[in-house]
Design an enzyme around this catalytic site. Sequence first.
Site, PDB file in Angstrom:
ATOM      1  CB  THR A 100       2.119   4.833   5.938  1.00 34.70           C
ATOM      2  OG1 THR A 100       0.872   4.118   5.805  1.00 34.70           O
ATOM      3  CG2 THR A 100       3.213   3.858   6.294  1.00 34.70           C
ATOM      4  CB  SER A 139       2.971   0.043   6.939  1.00 37.92           C
ATOM      5  OG  SER A 139       3.226   0.082   8.311  1.00 37.92           O
ATOM      6  CD  GLU A 172      -4.243  -7.690   7.527  1.00 40.44           C
ATOM      7  OE1 GLU A 172      -3.307  -8.453   7.783  1.00 40.44           O
ATOM      8  OE2 GLU A 172      -5.347  -8.115   7.109  1.00 40.44           O
ATOM      9  CE  LYS A 227      -4.181  -1.975   2.221  1.00 36.05           C
ATOM     10  NZ  LYS A 227      -5.354  -2.569   2.829  1.00 36.05           N
ATOM     11  CB  ALA A 230      -7.148  -3.757  -2.764  1.00 36.04           C
ATOM     12  CB  CYS A 283      -6.680   3.164   4.683  1.00 40.03           C
ATOM     13  SG  CYS A 283      -5.699   2.731   6.130  1.00 40.03           S
TER      14      CYS A 283
END
Length: 475
Positions: A100, A139, A172, A227, A230, A283
Amino acid sequence: MIENNIPKSVKNICCIGAGYVGGPTMAVIADRCPSVKVTVVDINKERIDNWNSNDLSRLPVFEPGLDKIIERVRNKNLFFSTCVGQKISEADLIFISVNTPTKTKGIGAGQASDLRWVESCARNVAEFAKGFTIVVEKSTLPVRTASVIKSILSSTTSNSEKKNFAILSNPEFLAEGTAVNDLEKPDRVLIGGEDHQAINLLEEIYLNWVPSNKIIKTNLWSSELSKLVANAFLAQRISSVNSISALSEATGADVREVSRAIGLDTRIGEKFLNAGPGFGGSCFKKDILNLVYLCNYFGLHEVAEYWNQVIFLNNWHQERIYKLIVKKLFGTIIGKKITILGFAFKANTNDTRESPAISLCNNLLEEGAILSIHDPKVSKEQIKKDLPKFSYDMEKLNTSGTWHFSGNIMDSVKGADAVLLITEWDEYKDIDWKAISCYMRKPAWVFDTRSILPRELIRKTGLNLWTIGDGYYQN
Ligand code: NAD
Ligand code: UGA
């Protein structure tokens, strides 16, 4: 809504995306749930061939401990395949674990997530799934993506064959380099959704090895947002400590000592306080950009600007290190040889996405340096892809603005004016600095952006040493 064709337990999992998340995560699920068949599918045939290779050094993802798990479960209850449609049709639970990245064109370019791969998965699932299927977002996605997936799935369920879907978010949190440990002993597993039967079925999978008090259930949007938040908080900590490294250098403090002093306060905590060359990885930047885009979209411009500063500081910090190197080497590095130790974005991974090594090497090559690049796990081919503007010098002819790859540290420092340590690989902690000093052209410098090298020992060899955040020796 779900009808009574809901299974009693999950027997067949399909994960779409055999990357850094899909591969290791499914390997651990297969290992911990021997009665569940897990198939990882991908459109990238080369990747799937490598996951299926008998030569375990060809696995597409390097993670400590992963090869052992693959050896145990592959072709028993873990399979890798390019037959996307067929494997979707056999599954009762599907993880979407595709890339993504940040959009490069159109509305939101440079900030919003490019969801084309997620959308294409949703369309495939809509076409091939049979009966009741749980679709799980693995994702990292912008908040409310589940509603996009839902509308794609529901618009294609009106044909003669009965299909039902439940959509869950299960982000994840693994970090590369420690993925196996993070998956086997997660701090928490987060499941967001509305459909309690589907949530329970997914929870049952994790309960095979995760204690129930570590499984958190929230609504879909909280899960998707958690997510992003974090990662934003973690990246913010790195930018905070890196900002203090600059202040430590200016004031005579040592950022390592400052980190220790503040980290012992249990409210702050001691993890993630190591100053470094700036955060990399696929990320942190993309997820903060995504958060910034969302804030702006909802008119929260001040909040967007607040998070944007985390990225601004990271870019500034990398630029600061590069300028400092040029300054220490008498303001010019044209034709000077610099050995680069480490190209991966952190130790114990072969991943170079957004590695600080890329921007540092690009800047040094732009200035005319000759780079000799060493990394224990990153291949020469990968570095070529990451430094497309600069020539790879096969003959090591030492032409200004070129680089070559070195498999041997001693070879790579011959005649070097500087060594720049970027990745904190363990093998760099035990280098014979006395020998290295003999090979280098004097006056020679060592730049330690991770603060892992033995300071006194290096100085004793007559080498000049700059350590990130160590102001004591700079004042
Ligand atoms: P990756 O690029 O390594 O792997 C993604 C894979 O998906 C690729 O192999 C690609 O070929 C495949 N793919 C794309 N579209 C497909 C389709 N329609 N059908 C089949 N396969 C398809 O990405 P990654 O690092 O594994 O990240 C995946 C997601 O997980 C991202 O959203 C990322 O933000 C998130 N995430 C990553 C990490 C990490 O450490 N890398 C950790 C947590 C979360
Ligand atoms: C990060 C998060 O830690 C994971 O929880 C998350 O799942 C993942 O992003 C993701 O969503 O992709 P990762 O990027 O693999 O994991 O690795 P980190 O250990 O978080 O390191 C990120 C960057 O920060 C690296 O460049 C690392 O060198 C740097 N870092 C980390 C520091 O400079 N100092 C530290 O103290 C810690």
